[in-house]
Design a protein around this motif. Structure first.
Motif, mmCIF file in Angstrom:
data_model
loop_
_atom_site.group_PDB
_atom_site.id
_atom_site.type_symbol
_atom_site.label_atom_id
_atom_site.label_comp_id
_atom_site.label_asym_id
_atom_site.label_seq_id
_atom_site.Cartn_x
_atom_site.Cartn_y
_atom_site.Cartn_z
ATOM 1 N N ASP A 135 -6.973 -8.850 6.447
ATOM 2 C CA ASP A 135 -5.680 -8.190 6.658
ATOM 3 C C ASP A 135 -4.917 -8.057 5.341
ATOM 4 O O ASP A 135 -4.279 -7.025 5.080
ATOM 5 N N ARG A 151 -4.864 -2.207 -0.012
ATOM 6 C CA ARG A 151 -5.579 -0.938 -0.160
ATOM 7 C C ARG A 151 -4.878 0.210 0.557
ATOM 8 O O ARG A 151 -4.955 1.359 0.115
ATOM 9 N N THR A 152 -4.206 -0.076 1.639
ATOM 10 C CA THR A 152 -3.519 0.975 2.382
ATOM 11 C C THR A 152 -2.071 1.155 1.953
ATOM 12 O O THR A 152 -1.441 2.159 2.297
ATOM 13 N N GLY A 153 -1.547 0.167 1.222
ATOM 14 C CA GLY A 153 -0.150 0.218 0.835
ATOM 15 C C GLY A 153 0.803 0.015 1.989
ATOM 16 O O GLY A 153 1.986 0.361 1.908
ATOM 17 N N SER A 154 0.311 -0.588 3.075
ATOM 18 C CA SER A 154 1.107 -0.710 4.292
ATOM 19 C C SER A 154 2.062 -1.901 4.283
ATOM 20 O O SER A 154 3.026 -1.929 5.049
ATOM 21 N N ASP A 183 -6.589 -5.385 3.153
ATOM 22 C CA ASP A 183 -6.302 -4.064 3.729
ATOM 23 C C ASP A 183 -4.875 -3.622 3.434
ATOM 24 O O ASP A 183 -4.624 -2.431 3.197
ATOM 25 N N ALA A 184 -3.925 -4.570 3.470
ATOM 26 C CA ALA A 184 -2.531 -4.224 3.172
ATOM 27 C C ALA A 184 -2.390 -3.700 1.751
ATOM 28 O O ALA A 184 -1.607 -2.781 1.484
#
Length: 350
Positions: free
Chosen positions: A304, A310-313, A307-308
Motif C-alpha cells: 500500500d 507510485r500513484t501519487g494518491s 502504491d501510494a
C-alpha cells in the motif's frame, strides 16, 4: 533511482524489519535495497548479506543522503524517529516509520510539520497488528448499519504479563528511548480512534510498580520511569464516555476486548482472537457476528505504501499518515500530563 526502480534505505534493521517488512517487500516489483545502517555494524552487515544490500553505513545520515535512496524505511526505536523522518523528508525522500510515531508530541509535531512542508512526499507510520481482521466489519456495523445506534459508552481493557515475566530492562522500559509510549496504549488508541472517533478530554492515572530492572548489557539494575499500569477515562467527541485500562502486571490475564454500548445494542471485539459478538436491545444475549470473507482485512501495508508513492494518491491504507498518527500521540501526551498533574486535560492540546 535512475533505472526506474524505487531505492530503499533502511535505518534500523532489527527483528521487526526482518520478520514483518522484508517478506512483504520481497513481493513488490521494481524496488531495490540500497543501503542499511543499524546500531551495531555487525548486525547491519548480517542484514546486508541476507538481503543483498550493497551499502552498509555507520551513520543514518549517509542513508538519507544517498543519491539512490528514494524511500527511508525507519525500523529504529522511537528516539530516532523524529530526527530521521524530518531529515529524510527535507532531503526529498519518502518515509515509512515504524510505530510508535515518536517519543512525545513535540517530536511528533516536528514530523508532521516536515510532512506538511513536503506534501508531494508520502510519509506514514506502521499500523498496529491488532483489530485488523475485523476492521472493515466493525466500521460497517458502527457507521453504516448503526447496529448499536448511538454510542453511549466504551470500555476497553488490555491486560498482560509483559512486566512480570522477567526482570530485564527492555528498550520499551527505557524512557529515553520510548518517551511517553506505554505498553500498547498508543496501538489500542489508534484502533479505537478509527472505530469510535477521537477523545474530547482525558483523566489518567499511571503507576510504575516494578521500579528497577536489570540492564542485560551491564547486569546492573536501573530505575524504570515507564509505567506498567495505565488507566484513562473521559468523553469522546461524539459525546460517549470511555474507560480504558492497561496493565503489564496481570497473571492469568483476561482477553483484550472493547465493549461498545449504544442505545440500541452492544458490540464486543476480542483483539486476541479477532472475533466479534453483538446483540441488539431486543436480544437476550450476545451472539457471534461473522467477519465476511470480502471484509476480512489482511493488509499488506508495504505494498500500500509503495502504491501510494507510485500513484501519487497519498492513500497508505491502514498505515496512518503523520497527521493521523499525530492524534494518538496527542492522546498519549494529554494522558501523561493528566497523570502527572492529577487533573482532567482537554483535547486537542494547545
Amino acid at each position: 533511482m535512475s533505472n526506474g526502480s524505487l531505492g530503499i534505505g533502511i535505518v534500523g534493521a532489527g527483528d521487526i524489519v526482518r520478520t514483518r517488512h522484508m517478506p512483504n517487500l520481497a513481493d513488490v516489483d521494481d524496488i531495490a535495497f540500497v543501503a542499511v545502517t543499524n546500531r551495531r555494524r555487525e548486525t547491519a552487515e548480517a542484514f546486508a548479506t541476507d538481503y543483498d544490500v550493497p551499502n552498509v553505513v555507520d551513520d543514518w545520515r549517509a542513508v538519507v543522503e544517498h543519491p539512490d535512496v528514494d524511500i527511508v524505511w525507519i525500523g529504529a526505536t522511537p528516539y530516532m524517529h523524529a530526527r530521521v523522518s524530518v531529515a529524510a523528508l527535507d532531503a526529498g525522500k519518502h518515509v515509512f516509520c515504524q510505530a510508535r510515531m515518536a517519543r512525545n508530541l513535540a517530536e511528533a509535531r516536528e514530523m508532521l510539520d516536515a510532512a506538511e512542508r513536503n506534501p508531494s512526499l508520502v510519509a506514514a507510520v506502521c499500523p498496529p497488528g491488532i483489530g485488523v481482521a475485523g476492521d472493515r466489519t466493525m466500521l460497517r456495523l458502527l457507521k453504516v448499519d448503526r447496529f448499536i445506534g448511538t454510542l453511549r459508552q466504551v470500555r476497553m481493557s488490555s491486560f498482560g504479563d509483559t512486566a512480570v515475566v522477567n526482570d530485564l530492562l527492555h528498550w520499551r522500559h527505557d524512557f529515553d528511548i520510548s518517551g511517553y509510549n506505554v505498553m500498547n496504549v498508543g496501538i489500542m488508541v489508534e484502533a479505537l480512534q478509527r472505530w469510535v472517533g477521537p477523545e474530547r478530554d482525558v483523566q489518567a492515572m499511571t503507576r510504575v510498580h516494578i521500579k528497577e530492572r536489570r540492564n542485560p548489557e551491564t547486569d546492573a539494575f536501573e530505575p524504570v520511569r515507564v509505567p506498567d499500569s495505565f488507566s484513562a477515562m473521559g468523553e469522546l467527541v461524539s459525546g460517549a464516555d470511555y474507560v480504558y485500562q492497561w496493565s503489564g502486571l496481570a497473571h492469568h490475564e483476561p482477553a483484550t476486548e472493547v465493549w461498545l454500548y449504544g442505545d440500541q445494542g452492544t458490540l464486543v471485539y476480542d483483539f486476541d482472537h479477532d472475533t466479534i459478538a453483538g446483540g441488539t436491545s431486543d436480544d437476550d444475549e450476545l451472539s457471534p457476528i461473522d467477519i465476511p470473507a470480502d471484509e476480512h482485512y489482511d493488509p499488506n501495508v508495504e505494498t500500500d505504501f509503495i502504491d501510494a508513492i507510485r500513484t501519487g494518491s497519498q492513500d497508505t491504507g491502514l498505515a496512518p499518515s503523520f497527521a493521523r498518527a499525530f492524534k494518538y500521540m496527542e492522546f498519549m501526551e494529554a494522558a501523561t500530563r493528566s497523570a502527572r498533574d492529577g487533573r482532567r486535560v482537554n483535547l486537542p492540546l494547545d
